[in-house]
Design a protein around this motif. Structure first.
Motif, PDB file in Angstrom:
ATOM      1  N   LEU A 124     -40.902  70.658 -32.314  1.00  0.00           N
ATOM      2  CA  LEU A 124     -42.265  70.770 -31.792  1.00  0.00           C
ATOM      3  C   LEU A 124     -42.882  69.391 -31.610  1.00  0.00           C
ATOM      4  CD1 LEU A 124     -43.594  73.816 -33.861  1.00  0.00           C
ATOM      5  CD2 LEU A 124     -43.228  73.751 -31.389  1.00  0.00           C
ATOM      6  N   HIS A 125     -42.651  68.518 -32.579  1.00  0.00           N
ATOM      7  CA  HIS A 125     -43.147  67.147 -32.465  1.00  0.00           C
ATOM      8  C   HIS A 125     -42.565  66.467 -31.221  1.00  0.00           C
ATOM      9  CE1 HIS A 125     -42.501  62.792 -32.993  1.00  0.00           C
ATOM     10  NE2 HIS A 125     -43.687  62.786 -33.574  1.00  0.00           N
ATOM     11  N   ASP A 126     -41.247  66.588 -31.026  1.00  0.00           N
ATOM     12  CA  ASP A 126     -40.607  65.923 -29.888  1.00  0.00           C
ATOM     13  C   ASP A 126     -41.084  66.492 -28.561  1.00  0.00           C
ATOM     14  OD1 ASP A 126     -39.300  64.386 -31.730  1.00  0.00           O
ATOM     15  OD2 ASP A 126     -37.280  65.101 -31.262  1.00  0.00           O
ATOM     16  N   HIS A 127     -41.346  67.795 -28.523  1.00  0.00           N
ATOM     17  CA  HIS A 127     -41.906  68.387 -27.298  1.00  0.00           C
ATOM     18  C   HIS A 127     -43.286  67.805 -27.015  1.00  0.00           C
ATOM     19  CE1 HIS A 127     -44.188  71.343 -24.934  1.00  0.00           C
ATOM     20  NE2 HIS A 127     -43.046  71.531 -24.304  1.00  0.00           N
ATOM     21  N   ALA A 128     -44.095  67.638 -28.062  1.00  0.00           N
ATOM     22  CA  ALA A 128     -45.424  67.066 -27.887  1.00  0.00           C
ATOM     23  C   ALA A 128     -45.339  65.628 -27.386  1.00  0.00           C
ATOM     24  CB  ALA A 128     -46.199  67.131 -29.203  1.00  0.00           C
ATOM     25  N   ILE A 129     -44.360  64.870 -27.889  1.00  0.00           N
ATOM     26  CA  ILE A 129     -44.191  63.488 -27.444  1.00  0.00           C
ATOM     27  C   ILE A 129     -43.789  63.437 -25.971  1.00  0.00           C
ATOM     28  CG2 ILE A 129     -42.708  61.450 -27.698  1.00  0.00           C
ATOM     29  CD1 ILE A 129     -44.895  61.628 -29.792  1.00  0.00           C
ATOM     30  N   THR A 130     -42.890  64.328 -25.563  1.00  0.00           N
ATOM     31  CA  THR A 130     -42.500  64.381 -24.151  1.00  0.00           C
ATOM     32  C   THR A 130     -43.698  64.682 -23.268  1.00  0.00           C
ATOM     33  OG1 THR A 130     -40.228  65.056 -24.662  1.00  0.00           O
ATOM     34  CG2 THR A 130     -41.046  65.588 -22.468  1.00  0.00           C
ATOM     35  N   ASP A 131     -44.534  65.594 -23.701  1.00  0.00           N
ATOM     36  CA  ASP A 131     -45.742  65.943 -22.948  1.00  0.00           C
ATOM     37  C   ASP A 131     -46.678  64.744 -22.860  1.00  0.00           C
ATOM     38  OD1 ASP A 131     -47.307  67.927 -21.555  1.00  0.00           O
ATOM     39  OD2 ASP A 131     -48.621  67.993 -23.301  1.00  0.00           O
ATOM     40  N   PRO A 238     -38.163  54.868 -28.833  1.00  0.00           N
ATOM     41  CA  PRO A 238     -37.219  54.762 -29.953  1.00  0.00           C
ATOM     42  C   PRO A 238     -36.986  56.121 -30.622  1.00  0.00           C
ATOM     43  CG  PRO A 238     -39.398  54.090 -30.658  1.00  0.00           C
ATOM     44  CD  PRO A 238     -39.528  54.551 -29.217  1.00  0.00           C
ATOM     45  N   THR A 239     -36.247  56.103 -31.725  1.00  0.00           N
ATOM     46  CA  THR A 239     -35.918  57.352 -32.412  1.00  0.00           C
ATOM     47  C   THR A 239     -35.774  57.112 -33.907  1.00  0.00           C
ATOM     48  OG1 THR A 239     -34.209  59.057 -32.697  1.00  0.00           O
ATOM     49  CG2 THR A 239     -33.488  56.938 -31.838  1.00  0.00           C
ATOM     50  N   TRP A 240     -36.198  58.079 -34.714  1.00  0.00           N
ATOM     51  CA  TRP A 240     -35.975  57.996 -36.149  1.00  0.00           C
ATOM     52  C   TRP A 240     -34.520  58.282 -36.507  1.00  0.00           C
ATOM     53  CZ3 TRP A 240     -41.130  59.951 -35.190  1.00  0.00           C
ATOM     54  CH2 TRP A 240     -42.128  59.075 -35.645  1.00  0.00           C
ATOM     55  N   PHE A 241     -33.718  58.725 -35.541  1.00  0.00           N
ATOM     56  CA  PHE A 241     -32.277  58.861 -35.775  1.00  0.00           C
ATOM     57  C   PHE A 241     -31.682  57.492 -36.118  1.00  0.00           C
ATOM     58  CE2 PHE A 241     -27.839  58.999 -34.293  1.00  0.00           C
ATOM     59  CZ  PHE A 241     -27.382  60.126 -34.968  1.00  0.00           C
ATOM     60  N   TYR A 242     -32.214  56.454 -35.466  1.00  0.00           N
ATOM     61  CA  TYR A 242     -31.848  55.078 -35.778  1.00  0.00           C
ATOM     62  C   TYR A 242     -33.017  54.386 -36.490  1.00  0.00           C
ATOM     63  CZ  TYR A 242     -28.015  55.755 -32.435  1.00  0.00           C
ATOM     64  OH  TYR A 242     -26.896  56.213 -31.776  1.00  0.00           O
ATOM     65  N   LYS A 256     -41.885  57.984 -29.827  1.00  0.00           N
ATOM     66  CA  LYS A 256     -40.821  58.003 -30.834  1.00  0.00           C
ATOM     67  C   LYS A 256     -40.408  59.430 -31.149  1.00  0.00           C
ATOM     68  CE  LYS A 256     -38.988  55.549 -34.747  1.00  0.00           C
ATOM     69  NZ  LYS A 256     -39.087  54.417 -35.658  1.00  0.00           N
ATOM     70  N   TYR A 257     -39.094  59.669 -31.091  1.00  0.00           N
ATOM     71  CA  TYR A 257     -38.518  61.003 -31.236  1.00  0.00           C
ATOM     72  C   TYR A 257     -37.706  61.124 -32.524  1.00  0.00           C
ATOM     73  CZ  TYR A 257     -39.441  62.036 -26.271  1.00  0.00           C
ATOM     74  OH  TYR A 257     -40.030  62.275 -25.063  1.00  0.00           O
ATOM     75  N   PHE A 258     -37.504  62.352 -32.931  1.00  0.00           N
ATOM     76  CA  PHE A 258     -36.523  62.646 -33.970  1.00  0.00           C
ATOM     77  C   PHE A 258     -35.135  62.815 -33.345  1.00  0.00           C
ATOM     78  CE2 PHE A 258     -40.430  63.993 -36.118  1.00  0.00           C
ATOM     79  CZ  PHE A 258     -40.276  63.353 -37.334  1.00  0.00           C
ATOM     80  N   ALA A 259     -35.034  63.578 -32.268  1.00  0.00           N
ATOM     81  CA  ALA A 259     -33.739  63.892 -31.656  1.00  0.00           C
ATOM     82  C   ALA A 259     -33.317  62.779 -30.704  1.00  0.00           C
ATOM     83  CB  ALA A 259     -33.817  65.218 -30.903  1.00  0.00           C
TER      84      ALA A 259
END
Length: 355
Positions: A124-131, A238-242, A256-259
């Motif tokens: 849900l967070h990543d969808h909000a960031i894309t929006d 960026p991403t929290w994956f890295y 910034k994304y998780f995925a």
């Protein structure tokens, strides 16, 4: 198209919330006597009466998810100030308590397969960031890809700064992966040009290690008074994956994304003005072919420029450019591939495509 409401004043002024999206508001004192048919309430607090009205009208209420160090339904991109809130340059170890570091530790604690609640929250967070990213972008942005390990005290870093300065002067909105190395140098150039005093300060902490204090020293060397503009000219993705690599302070905004998979594909897709590839390692090479695949099949629109900046690297050391050129023979993408050592030629090529 749904209308999004993110302030109480907007909600109070509306005479119809039907099919609207209302995000992150405390509506417990609001009567909501206007139509709410089909509305989405994301992370909002509603009074019992308003909850019954929403249910009767077929509205959906997605509650806030407690005990998370991030806002699941945020409606805007991150600023460096938000990500590094609480950081004290005089105490480099204070980076460990910033939202960026706290969210990274939380994500790491969930592991590769988080439980359904945390997996849903991250998506849900990543969808909000894309929006929010879609709202922030204008025109046809260009992206620059390249190595994350490039030190601030290297000639390659200076060349990336020069590239950013040229792109900024040409008026482009510039996207990068938002991390260190080339991803920092390019937006720095967009914002301050080739400022020798800034480069000298940065060279005091050319790289960082695995601990919070070394990351803090790296952050502290970057100026905090970089100029901003009415519309963002530099956006990092960026991403929290890295998350062991902090986002750079040179970008005006960060998506910034998780995925990481969503972040990678999204960055390539939204760079509709084309991409410049500077020397990098496996991640950059992956981006080259993922980008070319989009151009080859036209899956996200017309073929856009692919500029390989660094002839020896891209032709001899890591010969990705000749392979891409061969695959593009006879296709529309062929005319929009350039291999060069000249920053000015690379920027002019992007300008020609932009028209």
């Amino acid at each position: 198209m749904r209308t999004e409401f993110t302030t109480l004043d907007e909600v109070r002024a509306a005479d119809d919330l039907g099919n609207a999206v209302v995000v992150g508001l405390d509506l417990s004192a609001e009567e909501l006597r206007v139509p709410v048919d089909g509305a989405l309430f994301l992370g909002c607090t509603l009074s019992p009466v308003a909850q019954r009205r929403a249910a009767a009208a077929g509205a959906l209420v997605f509650p806030a998810i407690p005990d998370l160090p991030y806002d699941v339904y945020r409606s805007r991109l991150y600023t460096p100030a938000e990500l590094f809130a609480g950081f004290d340059p005089a105490d480099p170890g204070s980076y460990a308590d910033t939202p960026d570091a706290v969210i990274y530790r939380h994500a790491r604690a969930q592991g590769q397969n988080p439980d359904p609640l945390h997996a849903l929250a991250e998506r849900l967070h990543d969808h909000a960031i894309t929006d929010a990213l879609g709202d922030a972008l204008t025109g046809a942005p260009v992206a620059v890809m390249g190595g994350h390990a490039l030190g601030r005290d290297t000639p390659g870093y200076r060349r990336a700064v020069r590239l950013g300065a040229a792109l900024g002067e040409a008026g482009f909105t510039v996207l990068t992966g938002g991390g260190p190395g080339v991803m920092e140098a390019v937006p720095l150039g967009v914002r301050v040009g080739e400022d020798e005093s800034v480069l000298r300060d940065l060279a005091r902490a050319p790289r960082f290690g695995d601990d919070a204090a070394s990351i803090g020293r790296w952050l502290a060397a970057c100026p905090t008074d970089l100029p901003t503009s009415e519309r963002p000219r530099t956006i990092g993705i960026p991403t929290w994956f890295y998350g062991h690599e902090p986002p750079n302070p040179a970008c005006e905004l960060h998506a910034k994304y998780f995925a990481n998979s969503v972040r990678e594909d999204g960055l390539l897709t939204i760079a509709t003005g084309g991409i410049i590839y500077t020397p990098g390692s496996a991640g950059t090479v992956q981006e080259v072919f993922q980008d070319y695949c989009q151009n080859h099949y036209g899956s996200v629109g017309p073929a856009a420029p692919m500029v390989f900046l660094g002839r020896d690297f891209w032709v001899d050391e890591v010969p990705a450019a000749p392979l891409v050129q061969r695959l593009a023979r006879g296709r529309e993408a062929e005319r929009w591939i350039l291999v060069t050592d000249d920053v000015a030629e690379a920027v002019e090529f992007m300008r020609a495509y932009a028209g």
